[in-house]
Design a protein around this motif. Structure first.
Motif, mmCIF file in Angstrom:
data_model
loop_
_atom_site.group_PDB
_atom_site.id
_atom_site.type_symbol
_atom_site.label_atom_id
_atom_site.label_comp_id
_atom_site.label_asym_id
_atom_site.label_seq_id
_atom_site.Cartn_x
_atom_site.Cartn_y
_atom_site.Cartn_z
ATOM 1 N N ASP A 173 0.826 -1.201 0.000
ATOM 2 C CA ASP A 173 0.000 0.000 0.000
ATOM 3 C C ASP A 173 0.865 1.258 0.000
ATOM 4 O O ASP A 173 0.680 2.163 -0.820
ATOM 5 N N LEU A 174 1.844 1.277 0.885
ATOM 6 C CA LEU A 174 2.764 2.423 0.940
ATOM 7 C C LEU A 174 3.533 2.585 -0.365
ATOM 8 O O LEU A 174 3.591 3.668 -0.959
ATOM 9 N N PHE A 175 4.116 1.472 -0.817
ATOM 10 C CA PHE A 175 5.037 1.523 -1.962
ATOM 11 C C PHE A 175 4.302 1.858 -3.256
ATOM 12 O O PHE A 175 4.777 2.650 -4.074
ATOM 13 N N SER A 176 3.116 1.259 -3.429
ATOM 14 C CA SER A 176 2.402 1.486 -4.690
ATOM 15 C C SER A 176 1.858 2.903 -4.769
ATOM 16 O O SER A 176 1.638 3.422 -5.856
ATOM 17 N N HIS A 177 1.682 3.539 -3.644
ATOM 18 C CA HIS A 177 1.226 4.936 -3.665
ATOM 19 C C HIS A 177 2.374 5.921 -3.481
ATOM 20 O O HIS A 177 2.158 7.122 -3.392
ATOM 21 N N GLN A 178 3.588 5.368 -3.428
ATOM 22 C CA GLN A 178 4.780 6.223 -3.301
ATOM 23 C C GLN A 178 4.609 7.248 -2.188
ATOM 24 O O GLN A 178 4.942 8.425 -2.351
ATOM 25 N N ARG A 179 4.131 6.769 -1.038
ATOM 26 C CA ARG A 179 3.929 7.673 0.089
ATOM 27 C C ARG A 179 5.191 7.805 0.913
ATOM 28 O O ARG A 179 6.042 6.899 0.915
ATOM 29 N N ASP A 180 5.249 8.881 1.655
ATOM 30 C CA ASP A 180 6.249 9.016 2.714
ATOM 31 C C ASP A 180 7.692 8.929 2.194
ATOM 32 O O ASP A 180 8.588 8.430 2.875
ATOM 33 N N GLY A 181 7.893 9.393 0.955
ATOM 34 C CA GLY A 181 9.265 9.416 0.402
ATOM 35 C C GLY A 181 9.888 8.052 0.246
ATOM 36 O O GLY A 181 11.120 7.917 0.218
ATOM 37 N N VAL A 182 9.032 7.047 0.086
ATOM 38 C CA VAL A 182 9.570 5.689 0.019
ATOM 39 C C VAL A 182 10.433 5.481 -1.231
ATOM 40 O O VAL A 182 10.093 5.932 -2.321
ATOM 41 N N LEU A 183 11.574 4.834 -1.053
ATOM 42 C CA LEU A 183 12.377 4.402 -2.194
ATOM 43 C C LEU A 183 12.324 2.883 -2.287
ATOM 44 O O LEU A 183 11.808 2.332 -3.231
ATOM 45 N N LYS A 184 12.863 2.196 -1.273
ATOM 46 C CA LYS A 184 12.762 0.734 -1.236
ATOM 47 C C LYS A 184 12.350 0.311 0.180
ATOM 48 O O LYS A 184 12.700 0.965 1.161
ATOM 49 N N VAL A 185 11.649 -0.810 0.245
ATOM 50 C CA VAL A 185 11.113 -1.319 1.504
ATOM 51 C C VAL A 185 11.778 -2.657 1.804
ATOM 52 O O VAL A 185 11.725 -3.558 0.968
ATOM 53 N N ALA A 186 12.400 -2.801 2.950
ATOM 54 C CA ALA A 186 12.951 -4.107 3.329
ATOM 55 C C ALA A 186 11.869 -4.930 4.018
ATOM 56 O O ALA A 186 11.195 -4.438 4.930
ATOM 57 N N ILE A 187 11.709 -6.165 3.550
ATOM 58 C CA ILE A 187 10.691 -7.074 4.101
ATOM 59 C C ILE A 187 11.417 -8.240 4.772
ATOM 60 O O ILE A 187 12.245 -8.896 4.130
ATOM 61 N N THR A 188 11.106 -8.502 6.026
ATOM 62 C CA THR A 188 11.761 -9.616 6.700
ATOM 63 C C THR A 188 10.734 -10.595 7.251
ATOM 64 O O THR A 188 9.841 -10.201 8.002
ATOM 65 N N PRO A 189 10.827 -11.870 6.883
ATOM 66 C CA PRO A 189 9.906 -12.876 7.415
ATOM 67 C C PRO A 189 10.147 -13.077 8.916
ATOM 68 O O PRO A 189 11.172 -12.681 9.451
#
Lengths: 357, 357, 357, 357
Positions: free
Chosen positions: B341-357
């Motif tokens: 949701d954040l990334f697809s709307h390019q909110r909050d100055g996002v560049l890349k998101v780290a995802i950790t299981p």
């Protein structure tokens, strides 16, 4: 002031033979007496007003002749020597020349690059369809003709052969490649010869004129596609068993050939474009793998300069390629208007016309 | 059958976290336990239904993790080893791979070429946004991570860095070149870093988002053009004193950036295109010198394979390029739907998101 | 006839400052008033009689200065303009130049190639250690210096930087490569800077002089091997964990460095040789895989011409590489004999000496 | 355990035909039933003890045959299919393979590079002079033979043709080049064919055996130098009017041919070495322009893999090159000892010997 005859662009649809002063020779120039020259498809674009040049300009960029007079700073040649010069006459000293891009020579401009700036004969300075032509930067451009070669044998070197071969070279053809050439006019025919010379082992020519197809086969085409007999891309895919080609050479300058060339490529293939276009081009998404296909598209303007000419004459001398059959008609310079009439209407199976003053 | 959590494409606008069986390991495969992964712009295309994938597919192609299990025919690795794999996972044995074109890998097809066929993770096989991912052709694709590097330091290697650098490499950048990069998302930012790494000495970035521009400057941009402040081509020409650039890198995938990149080139320049396009493209005649400009247009799909990853991790280890600032946000795999949701709307100055299981 | 001061080779072991006529300016020449120049290791070879030049010749090939007078056929420059010229001054019109090999310029010879023929200053024509130097083929060779750069900032461009960078370029360095440079004199130091500029991520310098090692680290060396502390090849193998290097650059000109460079390569690696040798070389069978190792050995002579100089000054202007610390000493031209004494004996940690008339 | 006949290295000067078990087929392997194979000059080096291999090894690396059995993980082939494999059998997954250097394949080594490591048949694993050969990494190495080609037509592809052509390719031959090939054994003859295929227009062969010279002329040699009739370098210089050659190909492996090849180059030329050397080599200073000649020396080991084989078979199928005349003798596998006797003594004008089980 002594006069000479020259084929002059007067206005769209009018190139006439008229008198002009024989040009003065600057320190870096050479005056060449033309013994044989020819008409190019580009000259027909000029004739039709599709490619603009100054009124009064002498047309033509394929000179074979004799050095009449050398500029005061020119060394390494002698008057009376038999030479050719390329259609493109680089200065040798522009930034473009020095970074390996001499057809985009911008000598005299601020940064040394000018789009197609190396093409001067019959474009920005007087050309070769005349009794004499002034060759600029003579030490870069005059290339001595071996005695064993006739004028007609080297007549294709200044433009047709250099351009056609560049299509193969810039396509990066490797031994064992499959190559298609779209349109088998003089340039396309030379592209076929060039592709063979570089080791392509399956060469497909696309055209519909039987005489051209026959010459193509003689020069190296292994297969031929007649675009009137169905979608050429489909035919190429059938001939290559669905694989597509490694390199596609475009030698006409239309959206149709450009697009088909792109569609005929295997993933990762190269489109080498030689045509002079007169409209915007479209790259269909489906032909471009949405930008993910590792494709290469290159355009090339005829390489010039004496080293290029020397190499091309080596090819002629070696007998590896024989292009004399491309000269289908002969005219005196006095009759050049008739030659234009024939050539521009593509009558009588004409491929190239030898013009002799 | 043991289960794992995975981000699954359900239908356009719906990627959900759900349970899936942990995959079986074939003889040439390796099962990798994901420790960190991320979301790519391409995943957003998938989410939006703009790039079609099978319903039920696990998304994601940027895996960092630990070898959980090796296939019976895999040698040279050990279980428990920390590794990455590239977004593109070539087979190593297709004709495409063996002719230096491994992103167009067509293993299993008749002729061995398939457009973008090397891209399998999250495209044609289950991807990396999960607890486990099955890596095909493991000996070609698993690349051990040096102990000194953290997950986040190597998280950009599988796609962003490999793609961005490829833009510079395929552009043929030489020492002293002037380069422009259109669009400063993660790929464009890496293209800037790559251009600098290859010796470009004037690098111009084009964007309008201040945060991106700031990162670009840190990574090597010498100048920035804000396309909202006027025609970017005109601005680039002004910045280069009318010369134009040697290489233009397109990192967005639109007609506007593609066309501007072409117009920004000096004669003889190269357009290196990285974007994923979603419409046909136009090449305006005036931007193309009617085909006489000795131009080159290349497209590139992210190079993969363990040698590529090794080299990119060398870059990280050397400290020549530091991309950790590109990771602006962190999420647990359990919260990946929020991350989308954040990334697809390019909110909050996002560049890349780290995802950790 | 007006006179100038010039450093003249009299006989082995004697280079003296003496008066000479200021040269006449031919149509293609430019007369340059030297503002700064320097002494090269090659000049010391000349001094010692190891490299033969004509008695009475002015030495030196690294000119920074002001255009005093332009030849009658020279356009595109103005008198008073600040310029440099490369150590190698190609003609722009020889066959060698036109086939991309301008340092082997054989203008005036039958076939247009001459070994090292592009090196004219202080070799076959009067050089730059003088108040004035005549620059041949001025339009090919004069490169305007940006106002923002000082003489000393561009003093390395004509030779040291061009040669050192050529070692990296001809070595074909790619992003992520491991590179070793043998001998950290000015050329080797520039090779290190060039290797870094092209994306090498592990750069090993080999020398023993602490001051040079320190500069090497500043310019990009990640590791250093002191050849006095054991076999350098063994040390390099240890540093690379037994792998060897992708590219080895030789920057001295001895059998020992040449052979060690070859032995330090991984299979398929490239040896890029910059040194001027004075004895036959041996290629040990064991270092050459009996000819089966897919090795490449290239030698390079400093590339010249104004486009090359422009690119190198771009590097300086960009701040990517700062070579000013290489200038360790300053002398007036009047004291050049003292400068030779210092430089030829490598006293006082000298790297390069700036000479100002 | 079923048995087969195989030519086995027993000790120096003894290769004998003996029984061996038919090998087991691992998951990535294929068992090939040999229908035709041949003896290589390298096999004679092995016979003579000049190149060490393990006692008991089956010799031979040029297999033509039928797939007898496929490994469990091999897809894309069918048993009964007619195939060849290259002399070099890369794994497809080593770092060497993935960086474009597959003949130096070091699969299984720490860093993935091993000098000449791609050469496995008859060197590190059992070879092809047998009734059956086990092909490792079958999906990388098995190349289907077109029905229209006979065994003998493709018998030169695995080694002779691939090596000889590599001499031309790695030499970077361009259209219009002048090339010399030293020694006209099977490799040298293929180098001539390769040089012609890439567009060389003056090809000079150096040998003294009339039968070889005649084949050379048929394959593309324009001129021949008999080294018994005077210094070959002088003869080459005379034939090229003092210019020298652009590319010299060494196809023997001796100091004499290596040194002459170097001396025959024009400044800036390339020496492409194919020979297997058995002594250290000397580079005379005078032949090397003291390191200032912009020279390139490359060595090449026969490229392998199925894509290479496919391309070479394309060449055969195209009729561009006809190498069948190289097969001068035929033997049954049962008589292979006689074939070795003939071939190793170069009796009866032998060039290549076809061996059929």
């Amino acid at each position: 002031m002594p006069k000479m005859k020259a084929a002059i662009f007067v206005e769209p649809d009018r190139i006439v033979l008229d008198d002009k002063p024989i040009p003065d020779v600057g320190p870096l120039d050479a005056l060449m007496r033309i013994t044989t020259t020819t008409i190019c498809g580009t000259d027909v674009h000029i004739l039709k007003g599709e490619y603009p040049v100054a009124k009064g300009l002498t047309i033509g960029h394929e000179p074979v002749g004799i050095i009449e007079k050398l500029g005061s700073a020119v060394t390494g040649y002698r008057e009376g020597q038999r030479v050719i010069a390329g259609a493109i006459t680089p200065s040798g000293h522009s930034y473009a020349c020095l970074c390996g891009c001499s057809s985009q020579d911008g000598a005299g401009t601020k940064h040394g690059f000018k789009a197609a700036g190396g093409w001067r004969f019959g474009n920005t300075i007087d050309g070769a369809q005349a009794e004499y032509v002034l060759v600029p930067d003579a030490m870069v451009n005059l290339s001595p003709v071996p005695d064993a070669l006739t004028d007609e044998q080297v007549l294709m070197c200044p433009d047709i052969m250099s351009t056609g071969f560049a299509g193969a070279e810039r396509g990066g053809i490797r031994i064992g490649d499959t190559v298609v050439v779209f349109a088998l006019g003089p340039i396309g025919l030379c592209a076929i010869a060039g592709a063979k010379l570089m080791g392509a082992t399956t060469i497909i020519g696309v055209d519909t004129v039987p005489a051209r197809i026959e010459v193509a086969k003689r020069l190296g085409a292994d297969m031929v596609v007649d675009f009137k007999k169905g979608d050429p891309v489909k035919q190429i895919m059938d001939l290559t068993d669905g694989r597509g080609v490694d390199v596609a050479i475009e030698a006409l300058g239309t959206q149709g050939t450009f697009e088909s060339a792109l569609r005929a490529l295997r993933p990762g293939g190269t489109l080498s474009s030689l045509g002079v276009y007169s409209t915007d081009l479209q790259i269909p998404l489906s032909a471009f793998s949405a930008g993910l296909g590792d494709n290469t598209i290159v355009t090339s303007l005829c390489p010039g300069g004496k080293e290029r000419m020397r190499r091309l004459m080596n090819v002629v001398a070696s007998g590896r390629v024989d292009l004399t059959s491309l000269v289908t008609h002969h005219y005196k310079l006095d009759d050049i208007e008739k030659a234009y009439d024939l050539f521009s209407h593509q009558r009588d199976g004409v491929l190239k016309v030898a013009i002799t003053p």
